[in-house]
Design an enzyme around this catalytic site. Sequence first.
Site, PDB file in Angstrom:
ATOM      1  N   ASP A  59       5.614 -71.457  22.238  1.00 28.86           N
ATOM      2  CA  ASP A  59       4.500 -71.198  21.144  1.00 28.86           C
ATOM      3  C   ASP A  59       3.952 -72.514  20.500  1.00 28.86           C
ATOM      4  O   ASP A  59       4.441 -73.683  20.895  1.00 28.86           O
ATOM      5  CB  ASP A  59       5.540 -70.560  19.960  1.00 28.86           C
ATOM      6  CG  ASP A  59       4.676 -70.115  18.620  1.00 28.86           C
ATOM      7  OD1 ASP A  59       3.337 -69.824  19.060  1.00 28.86           O
ATOM      8  OD2 ASP A  59       5.053 -70.347  17.466  1.00 28.86           O
TER       9      ASP A  59
ATOM     10  N   ASP B 130       2.101 -72.884  16.901  1.00 29.87           N
ATOM     11  CA  ASP B 130       1.904 -73.098  15.489  1.00 29.87           C
ATOM     12  C   ASP B 130       3.445 -73.052  15.101  1.00 29.87           C
ATOM     13  O   ASP B 130       4.271 -71.826  15.476  1.00 29.87           O
ATOM     14  CB  ASP B 130       1.351 -72.245  14.608  1.00 29.87           C
ATOM     15  CG  ASP B 130      -0.167 -72.380  14.788  1.00 29.87           C
ATOM     16  OD1 ASP B 130      -0.738 -73.177  14.043  1.00 29.87           O
ATOM     17  OD2 ASP B 130      -1.011 -71.577  15.604  1.00 29.87           O
TER      18      ASP B 130
ATOM     19  N   ASP C 149       8.852 -69.851  16.993  1.00 26.00           N
ATOM     20  CA  ASP C 149       9.360 -69.676  15.386  1.00 26.00           C
ATOM     21  C   ASP C 149       9.018 -68.426  14.877  1.00 26.00           C
ATOM     22  O   ASP C 149       9.439 -68.189  13.845  1.00 26.00           O
ATOM     23  CB  ASP C 149       8.725 -71.061  14.524  1.00 26.00           C
ATOM     24  CG  ASP C 149       7.220 -70.703  14.322  1.00 26.00           C
ATOM     25  OD1 ASP C 149       6.642 -70.438  15.336  1.00 26.00           O
ATOM     26  OD2 ASP C 149       7.041 -70.635  13.007  1.00 26.00           O
TER      27      ASP C 149
END
Length: 320
Positions: free
Chosen positions: A72, A74, A262
């Site tokens: 991922d 961000d 996240d």
Amino acid sequence: MKITDISGKIETLVDSLRDMSPTRVRSSFSDEHVSENDDERSSWIALHPSALDMFEQIMRDAEGKQIIMFLDYDGTLSLITEDHDRAYITDEMREVVKEVATYFKTAIISGRSTDKVQSFVKLTGIHYAGSHGMDIKGPTNTDQSNQEEVMFQPASDYLPMIDEVVNVLKEKTKSIPGATVEHNKFCLTVHFRRVDETGWAALAEQVRLVLIDYPKLRLTQGRKVLELRPSIKWDKGKALEFLLNSLGIAESKDVLPVYIGDDRTDEDAFKVLCERGQGFGIVVSKTIKETYASYSLQDPSQVKEFLERLVKWKKQTLGE
């Protein structure tokens, strides 16, 4: 979390936004935590141990297998920032990802547009899947290794609608201080990180009203964001499966996919790996959360450390 009943009470959505606010989620590392939270944290860590603490075991499980890295952006490669346009990857992290891609097939799967992620990461030779996997690009098979070609865009028919809704929402939310609308090509993101909590209800109401006029879009939530996406059966998990297939390794038993992320949207990828019984997810979080991930890391700095150790391990196995 998907919000399927968009015509329901707006209070439900606002309560959900409050629940997801970092100020409402007490970190287990806070000085104010109590023994009960310690017990909860210990139980959670037992289920999702640190990928750093378990690194040697992970590498033993990886012996003889081809590791494929999915990352991922961000909150994983970059910090979450107040200004989403300034969520830059550090030079040190970029160099680590570059090294990872030298030794392992690597893809970055993000909710942002592919072009935006590419402009931040500035690396070639890897796959990018922006818009939650609805805009997949990969290295060409030509001598121009700095070129990326479009591999798959399952929501291309929605482009005119997304363009239109971006403009509509920008107009409707311009009176709400701190609210911003980000065009991510095949989806759009309404950021409320800088919106005072007293303005959340008004913002959520504007988004809900827009959705009534565009029933072919669906609403999902992330970390201080509301996202509108095409109502198609596609997510980061589907993108992961597509990439494994396109690489010709989906059926291989000697492959170990690793996904680090996240956000709630990363859970779709974690779930796919669980259902495949092959590979594993690593959730990036300082707080207890329900997850399909097998392991955990606390923040991007730990992600960087894990990737550095992975590269070092690979170099050692190659005798470099």
